[in-house]
Design a protein around this motif. Structure first.
Motif, PDB file in Angstrom:
ATOM      1  N   LEU A  86       0.795  -1.229   0.000  1.00  0.00           N
ATOM      2  CA  LEU A  86       0.000   0.000   0.000  1.00  0.00           C
ATOM      3  C   LEU A  86       0.826   1.277   0.000  1.00  0.00           C
ATOM      4  O   LEU A  86       0.398   2.283  -0.575  1.00  0.00           O
ATOM      5  CB  LEU A  86      -0.940   0.009   1.216  1.00  0.00           C
ATOM      6  CG  LEU A  86      -2.162  -0.904   1.115  1.00  0.00           C
ATOM      7  CD1 LEU A  86      -2.968  -0.864   2.406  1.00  0.00           C
ATOM      8  CD2 LEU A  86      -3.040  -0.514  -0.073  1.00  0.00           C
ATOM      9  N   HIS A  87       1.993   1.257   0.635  1.00  0.00           N
ATOM     10  CA  HIS A  87       2.736   2.505   0.786  1.00  0.00           C
ATOM     11  C   HIS A  87       4.195   2.321   0.373  1.00  0.00           C
ATOM     12  O   HIS A  87       5.102   2.314   1.215  1.00  0.00           O
ATOM     13  CB  HIS A  87       2.623   3.007   2.228  1.00  0.00           C
ATOM     14  CG  HIS A  87       1.204   3.184   2.667  1.00  0.00           C
ATOM     15  ND1 HIS A  87       0.391   4.168   2.150  1.00  0.00           N
ATOM     16  CD2 HIS A  87       0.441   2.477   3.528  1.00  0.00           C
ATOM     17  CE1 HIS A  87      -0.811   4.072   2.690  1.00  0.00           C
ATOM     18  NE2 HIS A  87      -0.816   3.053   3.513  1.00  0.00           N
ATOM     19  N   PRO A  88       4.426   2.173  -0.919  1.00  0.00           N
ATOM     20  CA  PRO A  88       5.791   1.937  -1.393  1.00  0.00           C
ATOM     21  C   PRO A  88       6.688   3.156  -1.190  1.00  0.00           C
ATOM     22  O   PRO A  88       6.261   4.301  -1.342  1.00  0.00           O
ATOM     23  CB  PRO A  88       5.598   1.649  -2.887  1.00  0.00           C
ATOM     24  CG  PRO A  88       4.335   2.385  -3.250  1.00  0.00           C
ATOM     25  CD  PRO A  88       3.455   2.265  -2.037  1.00  0.00           C
ATOM     26  N   ALA A  89       7.932   2.899  -0.841  1.00  0.00           N
ATOM     27  CA  ALA A  89       8.945   3.958  -0.798  1.00  0.00           C
ATOM     28  C   ALA A  89       9.547   4.188  -2.183  1.00  0.00           C
ATOM     29  O   ALA A  89      10.123   5.243  -2.448  1.00  0.00           O
ATOM     30  CB  ALA A  89      10.039   3.592   0.203  1.00  0.00           C
ATOM     31  N   SER A  90       9.391   3.206  -3.066  1.00  0.00           N
ATOM     32  CA  SER A  90       9.944   3.304  -4.413  1.00  0.00           C
ATOM     33  C   SER A  90       9.184   4.333  -5.238  1.00  0.00           C
ATOM     34  O   SER A  90       7.979   4.514  -5.070  1.00  0.00           O
ATOM     35  CB  SER A  90       9.881   1.942  -5.106  1.00  0.00           C
ATOM     36  OG  SER A  90      10.626   0.975  -4.408  1.00  0.00           O
ATOM     37  N   ASN A 145      13.585   1.109  -4.187  1.00  0.00           N
ATOM     38  CA  ASN A 145      13.957   1.183  -2.775  1.00  0.00           C
ATOM     39  C   ASN A 145      13.908  -0.238  -2.213  1.00  0.00           C
ATOM     40  O   ASN A 145      12.843  -0.860  -2.173  1.00  0.00           O
ATOM     41  CB  ASN A 145      12.990   2.098  -2.015  1.00  0.00           C
ATOM     42  CG  ASN A 145      13.406   2.323  -0.569  1.00  0.00           C
ATOM     43  OD1 ASN A 145      13.656   1.377   0.171  1.00  0.00           O
ATOM     44  ND2 ASN A 145      13.470   3.579  -0.158  1.00  0.00           N
ATOM     45  N   GLY A 146      15.053  -0.750  -1.793  1.00  0.00           N
ATOM     46  CA  GLY A 146      15.154  -2.145  -1.376  1.00  0.00           C
ATOM     47  C   GLY A 146      14.277  -2.507  -0.197  1.00  0.00           C
ATOM     48  O   GLY A 146      13.917  -3.685  -0.013  1.00  0.00           O
ATOM     49  N   ASN A 147      13.909  -1.518   0.608  1.00  0.00           N
ATOM     50  CA  ASN A 147      13.046  -1.816   1.758  1.00  0.00           C
ATOM     51  C   ASN A 147      11.690  -2.347   1.321  1.00  0.00           C
ATOM     52  O   ASN A 147      11.064  -3.132   2.039  1.00  0.00           O
ATOM     53  CB  ASN A 147      12.848  -0.559   2.612  1.00  0.00           C
ATOM     54  CG  ASN A 147      14.120  -0.136   3.327  1.00  0.00           C
ATOM     55  OD1 ASN A 147      14.984  -0.969   3.608  1.00  0.00           O
ATOM     56  ND2 ASN A 147      14.251   1.151   3.599  1.00  0.00           N
ATOM     57  N   ASP A 148      11.212  -1.918   0.143  1.00  0.00           N
ATOM     58  CA  ASP A 148       9.899  -2.370  -0.325  1.00  0.00           C
ATOM     59  C   ASP A 148       9.873  -3.873  -0.543  1.00  0.00           C
ATOM     60  O   ASP A 148       8.886  -4.546  -0.205  1.00  0.00           O
ATOM     61  CB  ASP A 148       9.530  -1.662  -1.638  1.00  0.00           C
ATOM     62  CG  ASP A 148       9.091  -0.228  -1.421  1.00  0.00           C
ATOM     63  OD1 ASP A 148       8.762   0.126  -0.280  1.00  0.00           O
ATOM     64  OD2 ASP A 148       9.087   0.542  -2.400  1.00  0.00           O
ATOM     65  N   THR A 194       1.037  11.510  -2.198  1.00  0.00           N
ATOM     66  CA  THR A 194       1.335  10.128  -1.815  1.00  0.00           C
ATOM     67  C   THR A 194       0.107   9.278  -2.125  1.00  0.00           C
ATOM     68  O   THR A 194      -1.029   9.754  -2.078  1.00  0.00           O
ATOM     69  CB  THR A 194       1.674  10.011  -0.310  1.00  0.00           C
ATOM     70  OG1 THR A 194       0.602  10.565   0.464  1.00  0.00           O
ATOM     71  CG2 THR A 194       2.967  10.746   0.017  1.00  0.00           C
ATOM     72  N   ILE A 195       0.332   8.027  -2.402  1.00  0.00           N
ATOM     73  CA  ILE A 195      -0.752   7.141  -2.816  1.00  0.00           C
ATOM     74  C   ILE A 195      -1.622   6.771  -1.617  1.00  0.00           C
ATOM     75  O   ILE A 195      -1.137   6.669  -0.486  1.00  0.00           O
ATOM     76  CB  ILE A 195      -0.184   5.883  -3.503  1.00  0.00           C
ATOM     77  CG1 ILE A 195      -1.268   5.154  -4.310  1.00  0.00           C
ATOM     78  CG2 ILE A 195       0.503   4.960  -2.517  1.00  0.00           C
ATOM     79  CD1 ILE A 195      -0.718   4.129  -5.294  1.00  0.00           C
ATOM     80  N   THR A 196      -2.899   6.589  -1.860  1.00  0.00           N
ATOM     81  CA  THR A 196      -3.844   6.295  -0.786  1.00  0.00           C
ATOM     82  C   THR A 196      -3.846   4.807  -0.444  1.00  0.00           C
ATOM     83  O   THR A 196      -3.323   3.976  -1.181  1.00  0.00           O
ATOM     84  CB  THR A 196      -5.261   6.733  -1.187  1.00  0.00           C
ATOM     85  OG1 THR A 196      -5.614   6.116  -2.438  1.00  0.00           O
ATOM     86  CG2 THR A 196      -5.336   8.245  -1.331  1.00  0.00           C
ATOM     87  N   SER A 197      -4.491   4.487   0.673  1.00  0.00           N
ATOM     88  CA  SER A 197      -4.535   3.106   1.163  1.00  0.00           C
ATOM     89  C   SER A 197      -5.682   2.353   0.507  1.00  0.00           C
ATOM     90  O   SER A 197      -6.728   2.125   1.112  1.00  0.00           O
ATOM     91  CB  SER A 197      -4.699   3.089   2.685  1.00  0.00           C
ATOM     92  OG  SER A 197      -3.652   3.764   3.317  1.00  0.00           O
ATOM     93  N   GLY A 198      -5.490   1.946  -0.732  1.00  0.00           N
ATOM     94  CA  GLY A 198      -6.519   1.180  -1.422  1.00  0.00           C
ATOM     95  C   GLY A 198      -6.720   1.641  -2.850  1.00  0.00           C
ATOM     96  O   GLY A 198      -5.995   2.501  -3.367  1.00  0.00           O
ATOM     97  N   ASN A 199      -7.729   1.069  -3.502  1.00  0.00           N
ATOM     98  CA  ASN A 199      -8.041   1.397  -4.891  1.00  0.00           C
ATOM     99  C   ASN A 199      -8.274   2.894  -5.031  1.00  0.00           C
ATOM    100  O   ASN A 199      -8.853   3.543  -4.152  1.00  0.00           O
ATOM    101  CB  ASN A 199      -9.276   0.619  -5.334  1.00  0.00           C
ATOM    102  CG  ASN A 199      -9.082  -0.880  -5.174  1.00  0.00           C
ATOM    103  OD1 ASN A 199      -8.972  -1.369  -4.052  1.00  0.00           O
ATOM    104  ND2 ASN A 199      -9.035  -1.600  -6.267  1.00  0.00           N
ATOM    105  N   THR A 200      -7.855   3.455  -6.152  1.00  0.00           N
ATOM    106  CA  THR A 200      -7.755   4.914  -6.266  1.00  0.00           C
ATOM    107  C   THR A 200      -8.931   5.580  -6.976  1.00  0.00           C
ATOM    108  O   THR A 200      -8.959   6.808  -7.074  1.00  0.00           O
ATOM    109  CB  THR A 200      -6.455   5.288  -6.997  1.00  0.00           C
ATOM    110  OG1 THR A 200      -6.372   4.559  -8.237  1.00  0.00           O
ATOM    111  CG2 THR A 200      -5.238   4.964  -6.140  1.00  0.00           C
ATOM    112  N   ASN A 201      -9.911   4.830  -7.466  1.00  0.00           N
ATOM    113  CA  ASN A 201     -10.990   5.480  -8.198  1.00  0.00           C
ATOM    114  C   ASN A 201     -11.820   6.405  -7.320  1.00  0.00           C
ATOM    115  O   ASN A 201     -12.126   7.535  -7.696  1.00  0.00           O
ATOM    116  CB  ASN A 201     -11.889   4.435  -8.861  1.00  0.00           C
ATOM    117  CG  ASN A 201     -12.954   5.057  -9.733  1.00  0.00           C
ATOM    118  OD1 ASN A 201     -14.141   5.037  -9.427  1.00  0.00           O
ATOM    119  ND2 ASN A 201     -12.537   5.640 -10.860  1.00  0.00           N
ATOM    120  N   ALA A 202     -12.198   5.943  -6.124  1.00  0.00           N
ATOM    121  CA  ALA A 202     -12.991   6.783  -5.222  1.00  0.00           C
ATOM    122  C   ALA A 202     -12.239   8.053  -4.832  1.00  0.00           C
ATOM    123  O   ALA A 202     -12.829   9.144  -4.836  1.00  0.00           O
ATOM    124  CB  ALA A 202     -13.418   5.995  -3.983  1.00  0.00           C
TER     125      ALA A 202
END
Length: 598
Positions: free
Chosen positions: A441-445, A469-472, A568-576
């Motif tokens: 859900l929350h990539p650093a890359s 980002n290798g942590n991902d 930053t990207i949201t926690s889930g599908n992005t259409n809503a």
């Protein structure tokens, strides 16, 4: 069952047959039908002026067209590179089954020589609808708002007015939640119908196993508590996909101040000597190139790939890159096309209950014309089960033995080879399978969008940046291990549930099921949840491409309103969230031009 007798050769033949059937269905669905009530093509002449020119008739563009034309003395031109959605896009079942054959921008990432190497193309097809409604006309219809912390985080980054308390009212304005339980956190009068589709006889057993494994079971993940598992919610109502072409454009087809250009490709934004956007150059369906003028604003709603591409084609972008492409620089904006984020996704399978009703269950799609074709659970989870901000998302579908959707996901979403797909299919010959799409859900890359050419028709270069980002990679492996640990619960052990391991050529040196195996598996099979965001991100001066009012920094009269503005990207599908962004943007525009006081 058909899939039980497949050989590798048979699989290839079946895939060809499926694609042919998909193509024929879409071709039939593309026949113009007068009763569908989409707005007609406008007659627009060279030099004609409108108050607003909106580029992109996708998810956000349709919302803007509807809301801005509510002001009767404003004229709005919406231009879309595609046509009306094929008729089958409105049907929840058929639209899923024929998705690979629907009109699409056909954007593919570059082969980075590192990620996605077990995919046949060694790249990722970023499906994006080329039609009215854009991706809302072809997506899988999952309706997910995201997490309160997502939006509070946007404001903490310097974007005033984008906290959860503020954006929640726009989610409520958007949605028409079709549930008998009324809750003040949900909207019940919006244009997008939303339903929770439960298959309790098929899913309750798995919910109990997930509960045993430490996960909360939720009634509604779109309220304040998101972490847990629940029946999925879809933008479906009354048996119809609730894409924005259906929900926002059909009701305004006869508004006299609304003008629509279809099959018309925007080439570049035109600026005056003061760096103010004053119009758009566009190629019409007859290939004539004209200019349309914007008296108030040009608004880009072309998506996370096409909006930064159009900005750069227009001279707004990284100076060195524009000069390399032979494009005159209007404004040096080094972050245009940068900050690309996506929900990286992998396919994971467990065997489930005995497939006693496999024939009926494998026919799920054909008995569910009015809804999503297969039972689905959605879960949001963290390694720390008490944490309210999730690490990963699981979209979980219990499928009958030898279910056709297993093969379709393997080949059409993840593009794996026949040998890998046959292993998935073989694992579910005699048992139901629990198929999960697990997303980070929350990539650093971060990835990027660059121009391939200064020709508008050329698809840009998409560098996914997956696992840069290798942590991902380390974290994602832990999250998948956390999900598959449900196989150790007494509920699933009672049926002999097992994790299905695919021994990829790239991972032959690792023990199946080991942490290093999972890292290798994810690195090489990773695909996209089709959630590209962030390439025209809002942020403070010197960081954001747009400001908190979504105005492009460094120029005038130009906004971006789509997924590309998410910092930053949201926690889930992005259409809503894109629907929310467009509804909020419409109010910002009205305020800025004196049409309302929000």
């Amino acid at each position: 069952m058909l899939l039980e007798i497949l050989s590798y050769f048979d699989l290839k033949v079946l895939l060809l047959v499926i694609r042919l059937v998909q193509f024929l269905i879409v071709a039939l669905g593309s026949i113009p039908l007068d009763f569908r009530d989409y707005p007609d093509q406008a007659t627009v002449t060279d030099g004609q002026s409108f108050d607003f020119v909106v580029v992109g008739g996708g998810t956000a563009g349709c919302v803007l067209a509807n809301r801005l034309t509510e002001v009767a003395n404003w004229t709005v031109l919406l231009m879309e590179a595609g046509d009306d959605p094929p008729v089958f896009t409105e049907n929840p079942m058929l639209s899923v089954l024929v998705l690979p054959s629907l009109p699409d921008w056909n954007h593919h990432s570059v082969d980075d020589g590192y990620s996605s190497q077990a995919r046949q193309s060694k790249s990722v097809h970023h499906i994006s609808g080329t039609m009215l409604g854009g991706s809302s006309s072809i997506n899988y219809m999952y309706y997910v708002r995201g997490n309160k912390a997502d939006y509070d985080g946007w404001e903490e980054l310097g974007n005033t007015g984008w906290n959860w308390e503020n954006v929640q009212r726009y989610f409520k304005k958007t949605e028409r939640y079709m549930d008998s339980v009324k809750d003040t956190s949900r909207g019940f009068h919006g244009l997008i119908g939303v339903t929770k589709q439960e298959w309790r006889q098929r899913t309750n057993f798995y919910l109990e196993a997930l509960k045993e494994n430490g996960h909360e079971i939720l009634d509604d993940y779109n309220r304040d508590q998101q972490s847990g598992y629940s029946a999925a919610q879809f933008s479906i109502a009354d048996g119809t996909r609730q894409g924005t072409a259906v929900a926002y454009l059909k009701p305004i087809r006869d508004r006299p101040n609304f003008f629509l250009l279809k099959n018309s490709l925007a080439r570049k934004v035109i600026f005056d000597h003061d760096k103010r956007a004053v119009g758009v150059e566009v190629t019409l369906p007859n290939k004539e190139i004209i200019r349309v003028n914007a008296k108030k604003e040009v608004i880009l709603s072309a998506g996370a790939v096409n909006s930064p591409q159009l900005l750069m084609l227009s001279g707004v972008g990284p100076k060195d890159h524009l000069e390399e492409m032979g494009i005159e620089v209007v404004h040096d904006s080094e972050n245009v096309g940068e900050n690309l984020q996506d929900h990286m996704m992998v396919q994971v399978m467990l065997t489930g209950v005995n497939g006693l009703s496999s024939v009926i269950q494998s026919a799920d799609p054909f008995f569910n014309w009015h809804r999503f074709p297969v039972p689905t659970l959605i879960g949001f989870a963290s390694l720390n089960k008490s944490k309210s901000y999730p690490d990963y998302q699981s979209t979980v579908c219990p499928l009958g033995a030898s279910h056709l959707m297993v093969m379709m996901a393997c080949r059409q979403i993840f593009d794996l080879d026949d040998e890998a797909c046959m292993k998935f299919i073989s694992a579910g010959k005699a048992k139901e399978t629990l198929n999960a799409l697990v997303s980070l859900l929350h990539p650093a890359s971060r990835g990027s969008i660059k121009l391939r050419s200064k020709e508008p028709e050329a698809s840009p270069l998409i560098n996914n940046g997956y696992f840069s980002n290798g942590n991902d990679l380390e974290d994602f492996a832990k999250y998948v291990e956390d999900f598959v640990s449900v196989a150790n619960t007494s509920s699933l052990r009672s049926f002999g549930s097992e994790v299905v391991y695919i021994d990829l050529q790239q991972c032959k040196n690792f023990e199946l099921g080991s942490h290093e195996y999972w890292k290798c598996y994810m690195l090489n099979t990773v695909g996209s949840h089709y959630h590209l965001v962030g390439t025209c991100a809002m942020g403070p001066e010197g960081e954001g491409v747009v400001d908190e009012r979504l105005q492009v920094r460094g120029v005038g009269g130009l906004r971006v309103v789509d997924a590309s503005v998410m910092p930053t990207i949201t926690s889930g599908n992005t259409n809503a969230p894109v629907l929310m962004i467009a509804e909020k943007a419409a109010d910002l525009i009205k305020v800025d031009h004196g049409a309302c006081n929000v």
